[in-house]
Design a protein around this motif. Structure first.
Motif, PDB file in Angstrom:
ATOM      1  N   PRO A 123     -14.967  -8.435 -20.534  1.00  0.00           N
ATOM      2  CA  PRO A 123     -15.416  -7.031 -20.654  1.00  0.00           C
ATOM      3  C   PRO A 123     -16.239  -6.795 -21.920  1.00  0.00           C
ATOM      4  N   TYR A 124     -17.375  -7.473 -22.002  1.00  0.00           N
ATOM      5  CA  TYR A 124     -18.261  -7.302 -23.151  1.00  0.00           C
ATOM      6  C   TYR A 124     -19.191  -6.119 -22.924  1.00  0.00           C
ATOM      7  N   GLY A 125     -19.982  -5.802 -23.909  1.00  0.00           N
ATOM      8  CA  GLY A 125     -21.009  -4.776 -23.731  1.00  0.00           C
ATOM      9  C   GLY A 125     -21.899  -4.690 -24.950  1.00  0.00           C
ATOM     10  N   TRP A 126     -23.090  -4.139 -24.747  1.00  0.00           N
ATOM     11  CA  TRP A 126     -23.970  -3.834 -25.868  1.00  0.00           C
ATOM     12  C   TRP A 126     -23.865  -2.355 -26.181  1.00  0.00           C
ATOM     13  N   LEU A 127     -23.943  -2.036 -27.462  1.00  0.00           N
ATOM     14  CA  LEU A 127     -23.946  -0.634 -27.834  1.00  0.00           C
ATOM     15  C   LEU A 127     -25.103   0.073 -27.131  1.00  0.00           C
ATOM     16  N   GLU A 128     -24.812   1.183 -26.521  1.00  0.00           N
ATOM     17  CA  GLU A 128     -25.877   2.073 -26.062  1.00  0.00           C
ATOM     18  C   GLU A 128     -26.097   3.037 -27.223  1.00  0.00           C
ATOM     19  N   GLY A 129     -25.238   4.051 -27.337  1.00  0.00           N
ATOM     20  CA  GLY A 129     -25.279   4.866 -28.536  1.00  0.00           C
ATOM     21  C   GLY A 129     -24.618   4.117 -29.683  1.00  0.00           C
ATOM     22  N   PHE A 130     -25.207   4.185 -30.888  1.00  0.00           N
ATOM     23  CA  PHE A 130     -24.631   3.509 -32.058  1.00  0.00           C
ATOM     24  C   PHE A 130     -23.269   4.124 -32.357  1.00  0.00           C
ATOM     25  N   ASP A 131     -22.223   3.291 -32.328  1.00  0.00           N
ATOM     26  CA  ASP A 131     -20.864   3.822 -32.454  1.00  0.00           C
ATOM     27  C   ASP A 131     -19.936   2.705 -32.916  1.00  0.00           C
ATOM     28  N   TYR A 132     -19.461   2.810 -34.144  1.00  0.00           N
ATOM     29  CA  TYR A 132     -18.554   1.788 -34.672  1.00  0.00           C
ATOM     30  C   TYR A 132     -17.230   1.752 -33.912  1.00  0.00           C
ATOM     31  N   GLY A 133     -16.884   2.834 -33.247  1.00  0.00           N
ATOM     32  CA  GLY A 133     -15.591   2.904 -32.568  1.00  0.00           C
ATOM     33  C   GLY A 133     -15.617   2.501 -31.113  1.00  0.00           C
ATOM     34  N   TRP A 134     -16.771   2.017 -30.625  1.00  0.00           N
ATOM     35  CA  TRP A 134     -16.860   1.741 -29.188  1.00  0.00           C
ATOM     36  C   TRP A 134     -16.314   0.371 -28.821  1.00  0.00           C
ATOM     37  N   THR A 135     -15.543   0.357 -27.736  1.00  0.00           N
ATOM     38  CA  THR A 135     -15.106  -0.899 -27.135  1.00  0.00           C
ATOM     39  C   THR A 135     -15.362  -0.812 -25.643  1.00  0.00           C
ATOM     40  N   PRO A 136     -15.796  -1.890 -25.007  1.00  0.00           N
ATOM     41  CA  PRO A 136     -16.049  -1.861 -23.563  1.00  0.00           C
ATOM     42  C   PRO A 136     -14.810  -2.150 -22.722  1.00  0.00           C
ATOM     43  N   ASN A 137     -13.692  -2.473 -23.352  1.00  0.00           N
ATOM     44  CA  ASN A 137     -12.516  -2.987 -22.657  1.00  0.00           C
ATOM     45  C   ASN A 137     -11.512  -1.873 -22.346  1.00  0.00           C
ATOM     46  N   THR A 138     -11.241  -1.648 -21.064  1.00  0.00           N
ATOM     47  CA  THR A 138     -10.284  -0.609 -20.685  1.00  0.00           C
ATOM     48  C   THR A 138      -8.900  -0.883 -21.271  1.00  0.00           C
ATOM     49  N   THR A 139      -8.528  -2.145 -21.376  1.00  0.00           N
ATOM     50  CA  THR A 139      -7.216  -2.498 -21.922  1.00  0.00           C
ATOM     51  C   THR A 139      -7.108  -2.113 -23.389  1.00  0.00           C
ATOM     52  N   ASP A 140      -8.243  -2.008 -24.056  1.00  0.00           N
ATOM     53  CA  ASP A 140      -8.286  -1.719 -25.486  1.00  0.00           C
ATOM     54  C   ASP A 140      -8.661  -0.262 -25.762  1.00  0.00           C
ATOM     55  N   ARG A 141      -8.672   0.544 -24.727  1.00  0.00           N
ATOM     56  CA  ARG A 141      -9.164   1.917 -24.838  1.00  0.00           C
ATOM     57  C   ARG A 141      -8.353   2.748 -25.833  1.00  0.00           C
ATOM     58  N   GLN A 142      -7.045   2.555 -25.847  1.00  0.00           N
ATOM     59  CA  GLN A 142      -6.192   3.395 -26.690  1.00  0.00           C
ATOM     60  C   GLN A 142      -6.295   3.030 -28.169  1.00  0.00           C
ATOM     61  N   HIS A 143      -6.086   1.757 -28.489  1.00  0.00           N
ATOM     62  CA  HIS A 143      -6.032   1.356 -29.898  1.00  0.00           C
ATOM     63  C   HIS A 143      -7.379   0.884 -30.449  1.00  0.00           C
ATOM     64  N   LYS A 144      -8.287   0.498 -29.566  1.00  0.00           N
ATOM     65  CA  LYS A 144      -9.641   0.072 -29.957  1.00  0.00           C
ATOM     66  C   LYS A 144      -9.619  -1.019 -31.036  1.00  0.00           C
ATOM     67  N   ARG A 145      -8.718  -1.945 -30.855  1.00  0.00           N
ATOM     68  CA  ARG A 145      -8.593  -3.053 -31.802  1.00  0.00           C
ATOM     69  C   ARG A 145      -9.901  -3.845 -31.898  1.00  0.00           C
ATOM     70  N   TYR A 146     -10.562  -4.026 -30.770  1.00  0.00           N
ATOM     71  CA  TYR A 146     -11.746  -4.883 -30.742  1.00  0.00           C
ATOM     72  C   TYR A 146     -13.046  -4.075 -30.704  1.00  0.00           C
ATOM     73  N   ARG A 147     -13.017  -2.886 -31.264  1.00  0.00           N
ATOM     74  CA  ARG A 147     -14.210  -2.038 -31.331  1.00  0.00           C
ATOM     75  C   ARG A 147     -15.306  -2.707 -32.166  1.00  0.00           C
ATOM     76  N   TYR A 148     -16.526  -2.234 -31.959  1.00  0.00           N
ATOM     77  CA  TYR A 148     -17.700  -2.818 -32.617  1.00  0.00           C
ATOM     78  C   TYR A 148     -17.516  -2.940 -34.126  1.00  0.00           C
ATOM     79  N   GLY A 149     -17.102  -1.870 -34.779  1.00  0.00           N
ATOM     80  CA  GLY A 149     -17.001  -1.875 -36.234  1.00  0.00           C
ATOM     81  C   GLY A 149     -15.876  -2.725 -36.775  1.00  0.00           C
ATOM     82  N   ASN A 150     -14.948  -3.141 -35.905  1.00  0.00           N
ATOM     83  CA  ASN A 150     -13.797  -3.906 -36.371  1.00  0.00           C
ATOM     84  C   ASN A 150     -13.929  -5.400 -36.111  1.00  0.00           C
ATOM     85  N   GLN A 151     -15.015  -5.822 -35.486  1.00  0.00           N
ATOM     86  CA  GLN A 151     -15.148  -7.241 -35.132  1.00  0.00           C
ATOM     87  C   GLN A 151     -15.099  -8.169 -36.349  1.00  0.00           C
ATOM     88  N   PRO A 152     -15.755  -7.824 -37.472  1.00  0.00           N
ATOM     89  CA  PRO A 152     -15.653  -8.699 -38.645  1.00  0.00           C
ATOM     90  C   PRO A 152     -14.213  -8.822 -39.152  1.00  0.00           C
TER      91      PRO A 152
END
Length: 521
Positions: A283-312
Motif C-alpha cells: 500500500p504505497y503512494g506518492w504525495l498528492e497534496g504535500f502532507d507530512y501526516g499522510w499514509t496510504p495504508n488503511t491499517t495505519d490510518r489511526q496511528h499513522k506510524r508510517y506517514r510521510y514525515g515519519n519515514q526517516p
C-alpha cells in the motif's frame, strides 16, 4: 531452453530446513525451506521489462518463448535449481511478530551476468511453510502496482528491487480488499521480481530472537562475503562496518523517498532490505497534496506510524532493531550507538542537501534552513501538489519575484483557498527565494536544468495505476505498457504525455486504490 548463467549461493552456502514437506510451521536453525511453485491453470504473459531481460543476459526472443512463460509463472523449473522460501521474522507496526518469512514469494535461482548478481523471485506462485493462514497467491491488482512501481522507482534514481515480468496465472484468487468481510474473486497474477538479494532486517532478527547465534554468524558472514566483500574477513570490526554501511544505505534510500514524495506504507523490519533497496510494494503512494501526516495504508490510518514525515524516524527505529540482532556478534554497544548517532546527524545533513537540490541552490548558505522551513509551512497552508509545485518552481524568475505564485498556481488543488493572507505569505517567501537565488553563480537556464534532474515531472500516482488495473480487469493491458514507457523517463518533458502531468482528479480523491490501500493482495 533459456540459457541463464545460474550461480546459486544462498541455498548452497546457508543451512536449509531439513523438512521437505510444504506445511505451515516454525522453521528453526535454518535460513530457508525448499519449496516448488504451484502450477497454474492458464498462464499468460502481460509484460516483460526489456532492460531486465538484457541485465540477465537474455534476448527479446527468449522472453517471447513458451519456456520463458512457463519458468516465470512457476510451471517449469530452471535446470539444476532448487527453489526456496526464506525464513525471517520482523517487527510489524512496532511489535515483534515472530516468524514471518516468504509467505507468497518463491526464489527460483541466482543469476550472474556482466559481474552482477541477480536473484529471481516469483511473487504469488503459491504457499510456502511461511504462508501461515494465507494461500500464497497474488492478485492482478497488486501485481500491476508492484511491477510498474519498482521499475518506475529505478528510473527515478531510487534504490529499489526490479521487476522482470508480469503474468496472469489463469486462476481466481479470493481477497477481501477492504478487510470488511466482503471477499471477492479476482484475477490471479505472478510478478517475477529481481534484486541482488532479497535479504531483510528480519532474516537476522529471527535468528537473534531465537538465540541461534551460530546460524546468525553464518548468515552475516555470507552477506558480507557476497554483498559487502570490500569490508574484509569476519571480525567485530567488519560487523560494525557492515552495520554502518547498511545504516547509510538505508538513510540514502529514505532521503530519495522524501525527495520524490514516495510513501512506502509498511516500513516493518521484514520489509527493510539489507542492501538499502525499496522492497515489497504494497500500500504505497506518492504525495498528492504535500502532507507530512499522510499514509496510504488503511491499517495505519489511526496511528499513522508510517506517514510521510515519519519515514526517516522509522528507518532509525528499524536500524535499532537490526543493531540488537547483530549485537551478539559484536558484544559491545558503543560502536553500534555511534553508528546510529551518525544516522541522526547524517539525516539532517543529507536532507538539507536534498532540499537545496530541489530548490536549485548550489552554494551552501546558513539561511537555507529557514528558507526551507518557511517553504514547508507554506506548502501546508492549502492542498498543494508536491510533484507539480517543485517541477513548476524551476520556471521561477528571481527578477520577477512578485509573479512567483503565478508560476506554481497549477499545483494548488483549490485556487479559491488562496486567500489574501496565504498569497502574502507566498509573496514573502518568493521574495526571500529570489534574493537567495541572486547569490547563485548560475544562469536561470542552468538552474532549471539542474532542478529538473531531481524534481520529476511524472510519478506513478495511485490513480494512474488504478486506471491500468481497471483496464486490465476488462482484459485491456495497453495502459500497463503506456505507463511503463512513460515512467522510464520521469524527468523528461514528454509533451505527448502531458495529460499525466496533472493533479489527482476529483473522482480519485476517495476511490479505493487511489487514496487509501490495504495490504490485501
Amino acid at each position: 531452453m533459456i540459457n541463464l548463467n545460474i550461480k546459486d549461493t544462498f541455498n548452497k552456502e546457508l543451512p536449509a530446513d531439513p523438512i521437505l514437506e510444504n506445511s505451515r510451521r516454525q522453521v528453526e536453525k535454518a535460513c530457508f525451506s525448499y519449496v516448488h511453485p504451484k502450477r497454474t491453470s492458464k498462464p499468460e504473459l502481460l509484460h516483460v521489462s526489456p532492460e531486465m531481460i538484457e541485465n540477465l543476459g537474455l534476448s527479446k526472443e527468449d522472453s517471447q518463448s513458451d519456456i520463458f512463460l512457463k519458468i516465470f509463472t512457476g510451471n517449469t523449473l530452471l535446470p539444476n535449481t532448487k527453489p526456496y522460501a526464506m525464513c525471517y521474522g520482523g517487527h510489524q507496526f512496532g511489535n515483534w511478530a515472530g516468524q514471518l518469512g516468504d509467505g507468497r514469494a518463491i526464489n527460483l535461482a541466482e543469476v550472474t551476468h556482466k559481474n552482477k548478481r541477480w536473484a529471481l523471485q516469483l511473487k504469488g506462485a503459491g504457499a510456502t511453510p511461511y504462508s501461515r493462514t494465507a494461500d500464497g497467491f497474488a492478485v492482478l491488482r497488486s501485481s500491476i502496482r508492484e511491477y510498474l512501481c519498482s521499475e518506475a522507482m529505478y528510473y527515478l534514481g531510487v534504490p529499489t528491487t526490479r521487476a522482470l515480468s508480469l503474468a496472469l496465472s489463469g486462476d481466481q484468487v479470493l481477497r477481501d480488499v477492504l478487510y470488511n468481510g466482503n471477499p471477492e474473486y479476482e484475477k490471479g497474477a505472478i510478478v517475477c521480481r529481481v534484486a541482488p538479494s532479497f535479504l531483510r532486517f528480519g532474516n537476522y532478527e529471527i535468528l537473534a530472537a531465537r538465540q541461534d547465534f551460530s546460524t546468525l554468524k553464518i548468515l552475516v558472514d555470507y552477506t558480507v562475503k557476497h554483498f559487502f566483500p570490500h569490508l574484509g574477513e569476519p571480525s567485530k570490526e567488519t560487523y560494525l562496518a557492515f552495520f554502518s554501511e547498511v545504516s547509510q544505505r538505508t538513510l540514502d534510500m529514505i532521503i530519495h523517498w522524501q525527495r520524490v514524495g514516495f510513501v512506502h506504507g509498511v516500513m516493518n523490519t521484514d520489509n527493510m532490505s539489507i542492501l538499502g533497496l525499496t522492497i515489497d510494494y504494497g500500500p504505497y503512494g506518492w504525495l498528492e497534496g504535500f502532507d507530512y501526516g499522510w499514509t496510504p495504508n488503511t491499517t495505519d490510518r489511526q496511528h499513522k506510524r508510517y506517514r510521510y514525515g515519519n519515514q526517516p524516524n522509522i528507518g532509525l527505529w528499524n536500524l535499532y532493531k537490526l543493531a540488537n540482532a547483530l549485537y551478539p556478534l559484536i558484544e559491545e554497544t558503543d560502536g553500534l550507538e555511534a553508528i546510529l548517532d551518525e544516522y541522526k546527524t547524517g539525516f539532517e545533513v543529507k536532507f538539507l542537501e536534498m532540499m537545496r537540490s530541489k530548490l536549485g541552490l548550489l552554494i551552501k548558505d546558513d539561511s537555507d534552513v529557514a528558507l526551507i522551513k518557511d517553504l514547508e509551512n507554506n506548502l501546508l497552508l492549502t492542498e498543494t501538489d508536491m510533484t507539480i509545485f517543485f517541477r513548476k518552481l524551476s520556471d521561477f524568475n528571481n527578477e520577477k519575484a512578485s509573479e512567483g505564485i503565478k508560476v506554481v498556481k497549477d499545483a494548488f488543488y483549490i485556487s479559491e483557498e488562496i486567500t489574501e493572507d496565504i498569497q502574502q505569505k507566498w509573496n514573502t517567501w518568493f521574495e526571500k527565494y529570489a534574493e537567495r537565488l541572486s547569490r547563485e553563480e548560475v544562469t536561470s537556464e542552468e538552474r532549471k536544468e539542474k532542478m529538473n534532474l531531481v524534481n520529476p515531472k511524472y510519478v506513478l500516482r495511485n490513480y494512474m495505476a488504478q486506471l491500468a488495473i481497471d483496464d486490465a480487469d476488462k482484459g485491456n493491458y495497453k495502459l500497463i505498457d503506456d505507463l511503463f514507457q512513460l515512467l522510464k523517463n520521469p524527468y523528461n518533458e514528454q509533451p505527448e504525455h502531458e495529460k499525466w502531468f496533472a493533479k489527482r482528479p476529483d473522482w480519485a480523491r476517495h476511490k479505493v486504490g487511489c487514496s487509501m490501500l490495504s495490504c490485501s493482495s
